[in-house]
Design a protein around this motif. Sequence first.
Motif, PDB file in Angstrom:
ATOM      1  N   VAL A   1       0.848  -1.194   0.000  1.00 44.06           N
ATOM      2  CA  VAL A   1       0.000   0.000   0.000  1.00 44.06           C
ATOM      3  C   VAL A   1       0.882   1.242   0.000  1.00 44.06           C
ATOM      4  CG1 VAL A   1      -1.751   1.315   1.235  1.00 44.06           C
ATOM      5  CG2 VAL A   1      -1.842  -1.191   1.220  1.00 44.06           C
ATOM      6  N   GLU A   2       0.577   2.183  -0.858  1.00 45.70           N
ATOM      7  CA  GLU A   2       1.297   3.458  -0.888  1.00 45.70           C
ATOM      8  C   GLU A   2       0.318   4.583  -0.563  1.00 45.70           C
ATOM      9  OE1 GLU A   2       3.371   6.159  -4.290  1.00 45.70           O
ATOM     10  OE2 GLU A   2       4.138   4.113  -4.076  1.00 45.70           O
ATOM     11  N   VAL A   3       0.673   5.391   0.428  1.00 43.15           N
ATOM     12  CA  VAL A   3      -0.191   6.505   0.833  1.00 43.15           C
ATOM     13  C   VAL A   3      -0.018   7.657  -0.157  1.00 43.15           C
ATOM     14  CG1 VAL A   3      -0.722   8.176   2.632  1.00 43.15           C
ATOM     15  CG2 VAL A   3      -0.062   5.832   3.252  1.00 43.15           C
ATOM     16  N   PHE A   4      -1.145   8.117  -0.691  1.00 42.89           N
ATOM     17  CA  PHE A   4      -1.129   9.207  -1.670  1.00 42.89           C
ATOM     18  C   PHE A   4      -1.690  10.465  -1.010  1.00 42.89           C
ATOM     19  CE2 PHE A   4      -3.385  11.455  -5.213  1.00 42.89           C
ATOM     20  CZ  PHE A   4      -2.242  11.903  -5.854  1.00 42.89           C
ATOM     21  N   TYR A   5      -0.941  11.553  -1.057  1.00 43.48           N
ATOM     22  CA  TYR A   5      -1.407  12.792  -0.444  1.00 43.48           C
ATOM     23  C   TYR A   5      -1.172  13.966  -1.391  1.00 43.48           C
ATOM     24  CZ  TYR A   5       3.555  12.985   0.878  1.00 43.48           C
ATOM     25  OH  TYR A   5       4.930  12.963   0.867  1.00 43.48           O
ATOM     26  N   THR A   6      -1.968  15.018  -1.190  1.00 44.77           N
ATOM     27  CA  THR A   6      -1.857  16.228  -2.007  1.00 44.77           C
ATOM     28  C   THR A   6      -1.831  17.453  -1.099  1.00 44.77           C
ATOM     29  OG1 THR A   6      -4.273  16.305  -2.243  1.00 44.77           O
ATOM     30  CG2 THR A   6      -3.034  15.210  -3.992  1.00 44.77           C
ATOM     31  N   GLY A   7      -1.329  18.568  -1.639  1.00 50.86           N
ATOM     32  CA  GLY A   7      -1.248  19.796  -0.874  1.00 50.86           C
ATOM     33  C   GLY A   7       0.116  19.966  -0.237  1.00 50.86           C
ATOM     34  N   GLU A   8       0.267  21.052   0.498  1.00 51.20           N
ATOM     35  CA  GLU A   8       1.528  21.364   1.171  1.00 51.20           C
ATOM     36  C   GLU A   8       1.249  21.629   2.645  1.00 51.20           C
ATOM     37  OE1 GLU A   8       4.565  21.297   0.048  1.00 51.20           O
ATOM     38  OE2 GLU A   8       4.046  20.844  -2.040  1.00 51.20           O
ATOM     39  N   PRO A   9       2.107  21.099   3.536  1.00 51.40           N
ATOM     40  CA  PRO A   9       1.925  21.395   4.966  1.00 51.40           C
ATOM     41  C   PRO A   9       2.253  22.853   5.255  1.00 51.40           C
ATOM     42  CG  PRO A   9       3.965  20.200   4.614  1.00 51.40           C
ATOM     43  CD  PRO A   9       3.269  20.245   3.282  1.00 51.40           C
ATOM     44  N   ALA A  10       2.077  23.262   6.520  1.00 54.57           N
ATOM     45  CA  ALA A  10       2.436  24.618   6.919  1.00 54.57           C
ATOM     46  C   ALA A  10       3.885  24.913   6.527  1.00 54.57           C
ATOM     47  CB  ALA A  10       2.241  24.779   8.428  1.00 54.57           C
ATOM     48  N   SER A  11       4.182  26.196   6.308  1.00 55.42           N
ATOM     49  CA  SER A  11       5.466  26.580   5.700  1.00 55.42           C
ATOM     50  C   SER A  11       6.695  26.088   6.455  1.00 55.42           C
ATOM     51  CB  SER A  11       5.528  28.103   5.557  1.00 55.42           C
ATOM     52  OG  SER A  11       5.397  28.728   6.830  1.00 55.42           O
ATOM     53  N   ASN A  12       6.580  25.892   7.752  1.00 53.13           N
ATOM     54  CA  ASN A  12       7.755  25.487   8.534  1.00 53.13           C
ATOM     55  C   ASN A  12       7.836  23.979   8.760  1.00 53.13           C
ATOM     56  OD1 ASN A  12       8.457  28.203   8.815  1.00 53.13           O
ATOM     57  ND2 ASN A  12       7.097  28.424  10.585  1.00 53.13           N
ATOM     58  N   PHE A  13       7.015  23.209   8.033  1.00 55.71           N
ATOM     59  CA  PHE A  13       6.979  21.761   8.244  1.00 55.71           C
ATOM     60  C   PHE A  13       7.164  21.019   6.931  1.00 55.71           C
ATOM     61  CE2 PHE A  13       4.877  23.609  11.832  1.00 55.71           C
ATOM     62  CZ  PHE A  13       5.186  22.790  12.906  1.00 55.71           C
ATOM     63  N   PHE A  14       7.547  19.758   7.046  1.00 53.17           N
ATOM     64  CA  PHE A  14       7.670  18.885   5.876  1.00 53.17           C
ATOM     65  C   PHE A  14       7.204  17.477   6.255  1.00 53.17           C
ATOM     66  CE2 PHE A  14      11.564  18.277   8.188  1.00 53.17           C
ATOM     67  CZ  PHE A  14      11.917  16.947   7.997  1.00 53.17           C
ATOM     68  N   ILE A  15       6.832  16.705   5.244  1.00 55.81           N
ATOM     69  CA  ILE A  15       6.397  15.327   5.453  1.00 55.81           C
ATOM     70  C   ILE A  15       7.632  14.448   5.596  1.00 55.81           C
ATOM     71  CG2 ILE A  15       5.094  13.386   4.513  1.00 55.81           C
ATOM     72  CD1 ILE A  15       3.347  15.732   5.218  1.00 55.81           C
ATOM     73  N   SER A  16       7.795  13.865   6.771  1.00 53.02           N
ATOM     74  CA  SER A  16       8.950  12.994   6.981  1.00 53.02           C
ATOM     75  C   SER A  16       8.653  11.552   6.594  1.00 53.02           C
ATOM     76  CB  SER A  16       9.403  13.047   8.448  1.00 53.02           C
ATOM     77  OG  SER A  16       8.385  12.561   9.302  1.00 53.02           O
ATOM     78  N   ASP A  17       7.370  11.164   6.655  1.00 52.80           N
ATOM     79  CA  ASP A  17       7.002   9.805   6.270  1.00 52.80           C
ATOM     80  C   ASP A  17       5.488   9.706   6.147  1.00 52.80           C
ATOM     81  OD1 ASP A  17       7.407   7.227   5.507  1.00 52.80           O
ATOM     82  OD2 ASP A  17       8.441   6.604   7.333  1.00 52.80           O
ATOM     83  N   ALA A  18       5.033   8.740   5.384  1.00 53.92           N
ATOM     84  CA  ALA A  18       3.604   8.466   5.229  1.00 53.92           C
ATOM     85  C   ALA A  18       3.433   6.954   5.132  1.00 53.92           C
ATOM     86  CB  ALA A  18       3.053   9.152   3.989  1.00 53.92           C
TER      87      ALA A  18
END
Length: 313
Positions: free
Chosen positions: A141-158
Amino acid sequence: MLNKNTRQQIFNIFRQKKIKWLAVCLAIAICVYFFRPVASLEETDILIPAGFDKIPSGLTITSFSPKNIEVRVRGPKSAIKDIGNLKLLYSADLSNVSTGLNSIPVNLEHVGFPKKISIIDVNPALLDVVADIEIYKKVSVEVFYTGEPASNFFISDALAKPSSLILRGPEKLLHPIEKVLTKSIDINGASKSFKKEITFDLPENIDIVFPSGVIHAEIFLKEKFATKRFSNISVKGKNTKYSYSITPPAINIEIKGPVNIIEKLKAKEEINVYVDLKGLKPGIYVRRAAITLPVKTTLSGVEPEIFSVKIVQ
């Protein structure tokens, strides 16, 4: 005055005509009686949903058409009027299908039409059914996401929990699939990690066998970090009544921390560098400087590390 013979002849003529009229009226009555039901019959077209059952073990149906059968029927007006209220359904017997395209004759014997209704025409006469071998397969299973988090954050894992599925479906469709994507998860503006129940975009005719319960996606967010260098920050002495001098008089440091803190950090106001001289008498000493930093920041570099302190009366 008419004689007896004349009167008898007139009576016979009248009687013969009366009998003829009676015969004509009787014939008309018979025709009306026997042909009246035919004259009152009506015809109409109805659509019957088509389904199927009795699929051979190890096979699955990938195509079944058409989904409705058009039937023209005839019957008394009252029966025709009521037929629209009947929940008729045609279920095709697929017990003899094999892999590939099959043409199945339409047989409406068991549909359940009222006795007064007769079938005039059926369209189509054959159903097209495509069957394939049914297989099971484990896929990731691969998690699919769209959009951007708040400016001071990043996605480290899903991650998906569980991270794999067991699917069931037709061999030609399921065999090439190695992974499945979740439906899109909106992360726009997110500023902390979160968990969300998920569903999947699966091709038609493919089902999830395992797990049978809820599947979650976990989105992990981290703050963005930055490193900034500050030069020529004055080094001061502390906790002494004597005069002193510190060599070299300034220090260069490198600080790491969240982007929103580092970008706003002002060295003169928020960074304090000093040498603790408490208890030291006049003389020359070698000491390290103490550095106080804002919360959530760390020291990643310093130059120089050692200072010469001269205390005089």
